[in-house]
Design an enzyme around this catalytic site. Structure first.
Site, short mmCIF file in Angstrom:
data_model
loop_
_atom_site.label_atom_id
_atom_site.label_comp_id
_atom_site.label_asym_id
_atom_site.label_seq_id
_atom_site.Cartn_x
_atom_site.Cartn_y
_atom_site.Cartn_z
N HIS B 58 0.83 -1.21 0.00
CA HIS B 58 0.00 0.00 0.00
C HIS B 58 0.86 1.26 0.00
O HIS B 58 1.31 1.72 1.05
CB HIS B 58 -0.90 -0.01 1.25
N ARG B 62 1.81 8.88 -6.49
CA ARG B 62 1.34 10.17 -7.05
C ARG B 62 1.70 10.40 -8.51
O ARG B 62 1.68 11.55 -8.98
CB ARG B 62 1.92 11.34 -6.24
N HIS B 230 -5.35 -0.82 5.78
CA HIS B 230 -5.11 0.00 6.98
C HIS B 230 -6.17 -0.13 8.09
O HIS B 230 -6.87 0.82 8.40
CB HIS B 230 -4.88 1.46 6.63
N ASN B 276 -5.84 9.28 7.39
CA ASN B 276 -7.13 8.60 7.27
C ASN B 276 -6.89 7.13 6.92
O ASN B 276 -6.30 6.85 5.88
CB ASN B 276 -7.96 9.27 6.17
N ASP B 303 1.00 2.51 3.71
CA ASP B 303 0.11 3.59 3.26
C ASP B 303 0.92 4.89 3.08
O ASP B 303 0.46 5.98 3.42
CB ASP B 303 -1.07 3.80 4.22
#
Ligand SMILES: [Zn+2]
Lengths: 306, 422
Positions: B58, B62, B230, B276, B303
């Site tokens: 994960h 970008r 997550h 998040n 993440d």
């Protein structure tokens, strides 16, 4: 005891002594406000900028009068909290105004924590005039000043704070300060307007309005925001008035000499009935008057530390 | 071309070999041995640990579209500096990775870079809008490995059901970013004590748990495979435990920040702790560590979510969600090993062995003869400042940036080639 901080960001981090120190100073200014000539030269040559990123007339006017009575130059700067409409970052805006030799920023902002963020990034002294749902320290100071004036003491009093606790910066600042001072607090409001975790408030959560006001010396009604009506938080103002508003009948449970407070502006007939807003137990206009003294005290104390 | 790594403690998921050597020939492991066969190059690594190259299921690279935060080159450099040799970049690029052309672009760029293996995660729905399925088969052919609308949940249960069904045809799986958008609302931190204290709006644990149970039940309905991204709450773990006991095909991951920090880090409104799912309660942190130990949590995934400083140096409500993670993965996981909460074998199980199983990458995840020479050499006691020089990502949105860390990838080997060393 003194107050040596650069800023007044909130009451949460202050000690009891620091809070009482500001209140003492405010009482001295209150005396000045009763004179014919209300102006003192204390802050002559200092520049206070009211940086308001959220509309407010009352608080801004109160700070403006406070600054003027201390002979400071006060300037108003109004902008929007949303970065998209502003096109400039918050800190860029602040640095720009700082460059014009501002001594004190009085800041109102729509987001919690943003006044602390500004304070950490400017040399100027910063006063929080309300940040999101976090704190509104000068409101709590003026509330305490008003309570002390009427009750001649603070410690040991019973205070009910009623309304939208979750979204109230007035409630938060009062709760932090009152707990430090030793005031007993009862909180009440619709469950949709109480935080999921109420433990940090270390206060009694009342079952209904009667339970909340019972045996209270002070009843503080919070303003209910119109935009929260008819939403998922509240069905209607009619229902709010019925179960969460204060009227003459429900007031009977409180102490005979209980005072009624409200940070204003009042929604008459919603959180507070008109007859109570105008009755002798209401100290709402005293609060407004004390606001100037409390803010003079804060500006004066901070200017000593610049 | 042969390379002999000498005198290592070699850690696999099932055992540790002391004082052993690894012979690499070209891209593969030729031998794991106590002897010292001849090699063109010999490196003495006494005192260090060798683990299979880390597999991070994960990350956000970008690229394409948001290269000011990170790109495939900088992301890959951060990966190998963090000991990671295989990455799954999420689909929330600009444009979204919802077709084979974008998938192919990512893989080609990664091959050009040549540091790691990139297995893109394709979007479940076109434009990640939660409405129409993407051409998953086509993306798999182009090199995608799994599907997720990560960053956004698929709110429509019918769409999620069909995605789970459709993916079965291709023997791939869905990764769920479990979040009920309505319940999370405008929340910016966990809905707990710190939300009460700070006046910041809370995201309840149930916003995650409701979607986890929905996706578990949809996996049951479709007899398909779901991987929960997550996991951050103790409640989520109870639901996943139940699902596993029921024989539902579910796996899950936890991120290092969720087993390192809790909501109390938010008391000072530091936007580098805004992520998040949000940092939860100390009890949740404990449950995650227990889950890593017991195997209830299958993998650790970072993440890794880089953001430009301008997106973090703003009012808390306006700040972007996310924290970088590739270069803090080793130090934060090793911290658990040092505290005796995990063993070295657990470390390997969570960071490479189980991920290789979930991803069906049978050529990696173990240091064994015949496997790919994806090897990370770890110095567990090396102490350093995580600063501009060490940081290889384009972004610095990590509360540990500028702080002291212990444990580092000393040497990272990908396909038999040294791709990072300190
Ligand atoms: Zn996600």
């Amino acid at each position: 005891m003194a107050y040596v901080r650069k800023d007044l960001v909130g009451l949460k981090d202050l000690s009891k002594d620091e809070i009482l120190f500001i209140l003492d100073q405010a009482e001295k200014f209150k005396e000045i406000n009763q004179r014919d000539v209300k102006k003192v030269p204390t802050l002559k040559g200092k520049t206070i900028v009211n940086l308001f990123f959220e509309p407010s007339t009352r608080t801004r006017t109160s700070f403006e009068i406070a600054g003027k009575r201390l002979s400071a130059d006060t300037i108003n700067f109004t902008s929007s909290s949303s970065s998209t409409t502003k096109g400039e970052t918050l800190i860029d805006t602040v640095k720009n105004i700082e460059s014009m030799n501002s001594d004190i920023f009085v800041v109102r902002h729509a987001f919690s924590g943003s006044v602390k963020f500004i304070a950490e990034n400017t040399k100027a002294a910063v006063v929080n005039a309300g940040d999101g749902t976090n704190e509104h320290p000068t409101q709590a100071l003026l509330d305490l000043l008003t309570i002390k004036e009427h009750k001649k003491k603070l410690e040991g009093l019973n205070v009910a704070i009623i309304g939208d606790i979750t979204h109230s910066r007035v409630a938060r600042s009062n709760i932090w300060a009152m707990k430090k001072i030793g005031i007993n607090i009862k909180l009440f409001g619709p469950k949709t307007m109480l935080p999921k975790e109420t433990a940090p408030f270390d206060s009694y959560i009342a079952k209904n309005l009667e339970d909340a006001v019972e045996d209270c010396d002070v009843i503080m009604m919070l303003r209910i925001q119109k935009e929260r009506m008819s939403s998922v938080l509240l069905p209607s103002d009619r229902e709010y008035a019925k179960f969460f508003g204060l009227n003459k009948n429900k007031l009977k449970k409180a102490k005979k000499d209980a005072i009624i407070m409200h940070p204003g502006p009042i929604n008459r007939g919603v959180e507070l009935s008109s007859e109570l807003a105008d009755c002798t137990q209401s100290v709402i206009l005293d609060q407004v008057e004390n606001g100037v003294a409390a803010r003079m005290a804060v500006l004066y104390i901070l200017s000593n530390n610049i | 071309m042969s390379l002999l790594l000498k005198n290592l403690k070699i850690v696999n998921h099932d055992k540790i070999l002391e004082n052993t050597n690894i012979l690499i020939e070209k891209s593969h492991i030729k031998a794991v041995t106590g002897e010292s066969p001849e090699a063109k190059e010999i490196i003495d690594l006494s005192g260090f640990y060798a683990v299979p190259g880390l597999i991070d299921m994960h990350v956000h690279f970008r690229d394409p579209g948001l290269e000011y935060k990170e790109d495939i080159f900088s992301g890959s450099k951060a990966a190998v500096a963090g000991g990671v040799t295989t990455c799954l970049p999420m689909a929330n690029t600009k444009p979204v990775n919802d077709n084979s052309a974008i998938t192919k672009y990512m893989i080609d760029k990664s091959k050009q870079c040549g540091l790691i293996d990139l297995y893109p995660v394709g979007a479940i729905t076109k434009g990640m809008k939660g409405e129409e399925l993407t051409e998953m088969g086509d993306m798999l052919e182009a090199g995608a490995i799994a599907f997720s609308d990560d960053g956004l949940p698929v709110m429509n249960s019918e769409v999620m059901r069909r995605a789970l069904e459709y993916i079965k045809t291709f023997d791939s799986f869905i990764i769920s970013h479990s979040e009920d958008k309505h319940l999370a609302g405008k929340g910016v931190i966990h809905d707990g004590k710190v939300a009460t204290i700070t006046g910041l709006k809370g995201i309840p644990a149930e916003a995650e748990e409701i979607m986890i149970i929905r996706d578990i039940l949809l996996a049951k309905l479709t007899k398909s495979r779901i991987h929960i991204a997550h996991v951050s709450t103790r409640g989520s773990l109870k639901l996943i435990k139940w699902a596993k006991e029921e024989g539902i095909n579910v796996t899950c991951e936890a991120a290092p920040h969720h087993f390192t920090f809790d909501e109390n880090s938010l008391l000072e409104y530091n936007t580098n702790y805004k992520m998040n799912p949000p940092l939860r309660e100390p009890e949740d942190v404990k449950a995650i560590i227990d889950g890593l130990k017991s195997g209830l949590i299958d993998t650790i995934a970072t993440d890794h979510a880089p953001h430009h400083i301008d997106e973090k140096f703003v009012e808390f409500d306006l700040a972007a969600f996310g924290i970088t993670g590739l270069q803090t993965l080793i130090p934060l996981t090793l911290k658990l090993v040092k505290e005796n909460k995990l063993t070295w074998q657990d470390f390997v199980r969570l960071t490479s062995y189980t991920p290789s199983k979930i991803l069906n990458l049978s050529d990696r995840g173990e240091i064994k003869e015949g496997k790919l020479a994806d090897i990370t050499i770890i110095d567990p006691v090396y102490t350093y400042i995580f600063d501009e020089k060490t940081n290889k990502s384009k972004s610095v949105n990590n509360p540990l940036f500028g702080k002291e860390l212990t444990g580092i990838a000393k040497l990272t080997i990908k396909n038999g080639k040294i791709v990072h060393k300190i």
